[in-house]
Design a protein around this motif. Structure first.
Motif, PDB file in Angstrom:
ATOM      1  N   UNK A   1      -9.204  19.059  11.411  1.00 42.02           N
ATOM      2  CA  UNK A   1      -9.370  17.948  10.478  1.00 42.02           C
ATOM      3  C   UNK A   1      -8.172  17.004  10.463  1.00 42.02           C
ATOM      4  N   UNK A   2      -8.473  15.721  10.318  1.00 45.77           N
ATOM      5  CA  UNK A   2      -7.426  14.744  10.060  1.00 45.77           C
ATOM      6  C   UNK A   2      -6.931  14.926   8.634  1.00 45.77           C
ATOM      7  N   UNK A   3      -5.775  14.346   8.342  1.00 50.17           N
ATOM      8  CA  UNK A   3      -5.193  14.526   7.015  1.00 50.17           C
ATOM      9  C   UNK A   3      -4.942  13.187   6.334  1.00 50.17           C
ATOM     10  N   UNK A   4      -5.152  13.202   5.058  1.00 52.15           N
ATOM     11  CA  UNK A   4      -4.897  12.025   4.245  1.00 52.15           C
ATOM     12  C   UNK A   4      -3.409  11.971   3.896  1.00 52.15           C
ATOM     13  N   UNK A   5      -2.746  10.830   4.043  1.00 49.89           N
ATOM     14  CA  UNK A   5      -1.318  10.743   3.707  1.00 49.89           C
ATOM     15  C   UNK A   5      -1.071  11.109   2.245  1.00 49.89           C
ATOM     16  N   UNK A   6       0.031  11.799   1.991  1.00 48.57           N
ATOM     17  CA  UNK A   6       0.332  12.227   0.626  1.00 48.57           C
ATOM     18  C   UNK A   6       0.494  11.042  -0.321  1.00 48.57           C
ATOM     19  N   UNK A   7       0.915   9.905   0.213  1.00 50.03           N
ATOM     20  CA  UNK A   7       1.102   8.728  -0.623  1.00 50.03           C
ATOM     21  C   UNK A   7      -0.179   8.212  -1.245  1.00 50.03           C
ATOM     22  N   UNK A   8      -1.325   8.656  -0.734  1.00 48.87           N
ATOM     23  CA  UNK A   8      -2.608   8.211  -1.271  1.00 48.87           C
ATOM     24  C   UNK A   8      -3.107   9.097  -2.415  1.00 48.87           C
ATOM     25  N   UNK A   9      -2.369  10.169  -2.707  1.00 49.44           N
ATOM     26  CA  UNK A   9      -2.760  11.058  -3.797  1.00 49.44           C
ATOM     27  C   UNK A   9      -2.056  10.658  -5.088  1.00 49.44           C
ATOM     28  N   UNK A  10      -2.591  11.144  -6.188  1.00 48.80           N
ATOM     29  CA  UNK A  10      -1.973  10.893  -7.485  1.00 48.80           C
ATOM     30  C   UNK A  10      -0.573  11.485  -7.527  1.00 48.80           C
ATOM     31  N   UNK A  11       0.311  10.781  -8.166  1.00 46.80           N
ATOM     32  CA  UNK A  11       1.685  11.248  -8.338  1.00 46.80           C
ATOM     33  C   UNK A  11       1.730  12.593  -9.065  1.00 46.80           C
ATOM     34  N   UNK A  12       0.690  12.907  -9.828  1.00 45.91           N
ATOM     35  CA  UNK A  12       0.662  14.142 -10.608  1.00 45.91           C
ATOM     36  C   UNK A  12       0.624  15.391  -9.728  1.00 45.91           C
ATOM     37  N   UNK A  13       0.283  15.223  -8.458  1.00 48.19           N
ATOM     38  CA  UNK A  13       0.192  16.376  -7.570  1.00 48.19           C
ATOM     39  C   UNK A  13       1.524  16.863  -7.039  1.00 48.19           C
ATOM     40  N   UNK A  14       2.612  16.148  -7.382  1.00 44.55           N
ATOM     41  CA  UNK A  14       3.907  16.448  -6.778  1.00 44.55           C
ATOM     42  C   UNK A  14       5.013  16.439  -7.836  1.00 44.55           C
ATOM     43  N   UNK A  15       6.021  17.247  -7.586  1.00 38.20           N
ATOM     44  CA  UNK A  15       7.243  17.151  -8.378  1.00 38.20           C
ATOM     45  C   UNK A  15       8.118  16.044  -7.788  1.00 38.20           C
ATOM     46  N   UNK A  16       9.016  15.536  -8.585  1.00 35.26           N
ATOM     47  CA  UNK A  16       9.893  14.470  -8.101  1.00 35.26           C
ATOM     48  C   UNK A  16      10.855  14.950  -7.018  1.00 35.26           C
ATOM     49  N   UNK A  17      11.064  16.259  -6.933  1.00 34.81           N
ATOM     50  CA  UNK A  17      11.951  16.773  -5.882  1.00 34.81           C
ATOM     51  C   UNK A  17      11.229  16.939  -4.544  1.00 34.81           C
ATOM     52  N   UNK A  18       9.941  16.562  -4.493  1.00 34.56           N
ATOM     53  CA  UNK A  18       9.194  16.589  -3.239  1.00 34.56           C
ATOM     54  C   UNK A  18       8.293  17.787  -3.058  1.00 34.56           C
ATOM     55  N   UNK A  19       8.386  18.769  -3.931  1.00 41.04           N
ATOM     56  CA  UNK A  19       7.530  19.944  -3.812  1.00 41.04           C
ATOM     57  C   UNK A  19       6.149  19.666  -4.402  1.00 41.04           C
ATOM     58  N   UNK A  20       5.195  20.480  -3.972  1.00 36.16           N
ATOM     59  CA  UNK A  20       3.829  20.334  -4.464  1.00 36.16           C
ATOM     60  C   UNK A  20       3.708  20.969  -5.842  1.00 36.16           C
ATOM     61  N   UNK A  21       2.963  20.307  -6.713  1.00 39.33           N
ATOM     62  CA  UNK A  21       2.785  20.802  -8.076  1.00 39.33           C
ATOM     63  C   UNK A  21       1.474  21.572  -8.239  1.00 39.33           C
ATOM     64  N   UNK A  22       0.464  21.240  -7.444  1.00 46.11           N
ATOM     65  CA  UNK A  22      -0.867  21.798  -7.645  1.00 46.11           C
ATOM     66  C   UNK A  22      -1.255  22.754  -6.517  1.00 46.11           C
ATOM     67  N   UNK A  23      -2.007  23.795  -6.873  1.00 47.72           N
ATOM     68  CA  UNK A  23      -2.389  24.807  -5.883  1.00 47.72           C
ATOM     69  C   UNK A  23      -3.366  24.272  -4.847  1.00 47.72           C
TER      70      UNK A  23
END
Length: 250
Positions: free
Chosen positions: A83-105
């Motif tokens: 599968x191709x992947x959607x760039x992370x920049x296209x997701x809601x900011x809520x899915x990530x911590x400000x330090x760059x780690x993922x927030x959601x499972x």
């Protein structure tokens, strides 16, 4: 047979296996490759293993329907697709911590793929999880080593099977929660709606500087999840004091 969740059955992981059923029913079995359905997970490499799990557990995967409207598999080649992947920049900011780690499972595979254990070794979902566990009622995350979680890591990192070595490494008593590998390297910081799941970038290391910069809400620190009365300044002092001790221990 009863499945715990709708939509998850044998073929979701092992692939479309109607042909196999016919062969076995007619006693006309033909040798197959490990990746041919039904997939033999004991004989495929870690990349393919994770790719199959990623059908559900990779948020950034682009799922375009096939010619017959199928979403969970492709009708030619490897059933789970590349599968191709959607760039992370296209997701809601809520899915990530400000330090760059993922927030959601929902990003659990993406986190795993950042791990050196995945990049340089043979880590796969099956290293720690067994979807066919017999104690699923009391073990909903299907952990192989639920009662001895360090075994998930010490199968490869054999130097930490020794209590003295693990205590020296963790700076905690060997039998304490602070000496469990997952306490520091897989802290419970991922939002799974009903509970906090462990972060799956498995070589994650507490970073006090990031916590100072963004605060514990946007850069949670494994040390402070246990030492709740302390702050990032204290965590930084502790981690800095450990560095020369670790250098001398090598």
């Amino acid at each position: 047979m009863e499945f715990k969740e709708p939509g998850i059955g044998c073929e979701m992981c092992h692939g479309p296996s109607g042909g196999h059923v016919i062969e076995m029913s007619e006693h006309d079995y033909h040798p197959k490759e490990p990746l041919d359905p039904p997939v033999n997970f004991h004989k495929i490499d870690s990349r393919k293993f994770v790719a199959i799990c990623a059908q559900c557990h990779m948020q950034s995967a682009i799922r375009n329907p096939g010619p017959d409207g199928e979403l969970n598999y492709v009708s030619s080649g490897e059933f789970f697709g590349n599968r191709l992947r959607q760039p992370f920049g296209e997701f809601s900011r809520k899915g990530f911590y400000k330090d760059g780690r993922f927030r959601q499972t929902t990003f659990i595979v993406e986190a795993l793929e950042r791990s050196q254990c995945f990049k340089k070794a043979e880590l796969s979902c099956g290293t720690c999880h067994d979807p066919h566990s017999r104690d699923s009622a009391s073990n909903p995350t299907s952990l192989k080593f639920r009662d001895e979680p360090d075994l998930m890591c010490t199968g490869c990192h054999t130097q930490f099977r020794d209590a003295v070595a693990i205590s020296r490494h963790s700076h905690h008593a060997a039998e304490s929660e602070g000496s469990r590998c997952v306490s520091c390297h897989m802290p419970r910081i991922m939002d799974a709606l009903l509970f906090r799941a462990r972060y799956h970038q498995i070589d994650d290391i507490p970073n006090a500087e990031m916590t100072k910069r963004f605060g514990p809400e946007e850069s949670p620190n494994a040390c402070l999840l246990c030492h709740t009365e302390k702050n990032a300044e204290w965590a930084g002092q502790q981690l800095s004091a450990w560095k020369p001790l670790r250098a001398n221990a090598r």
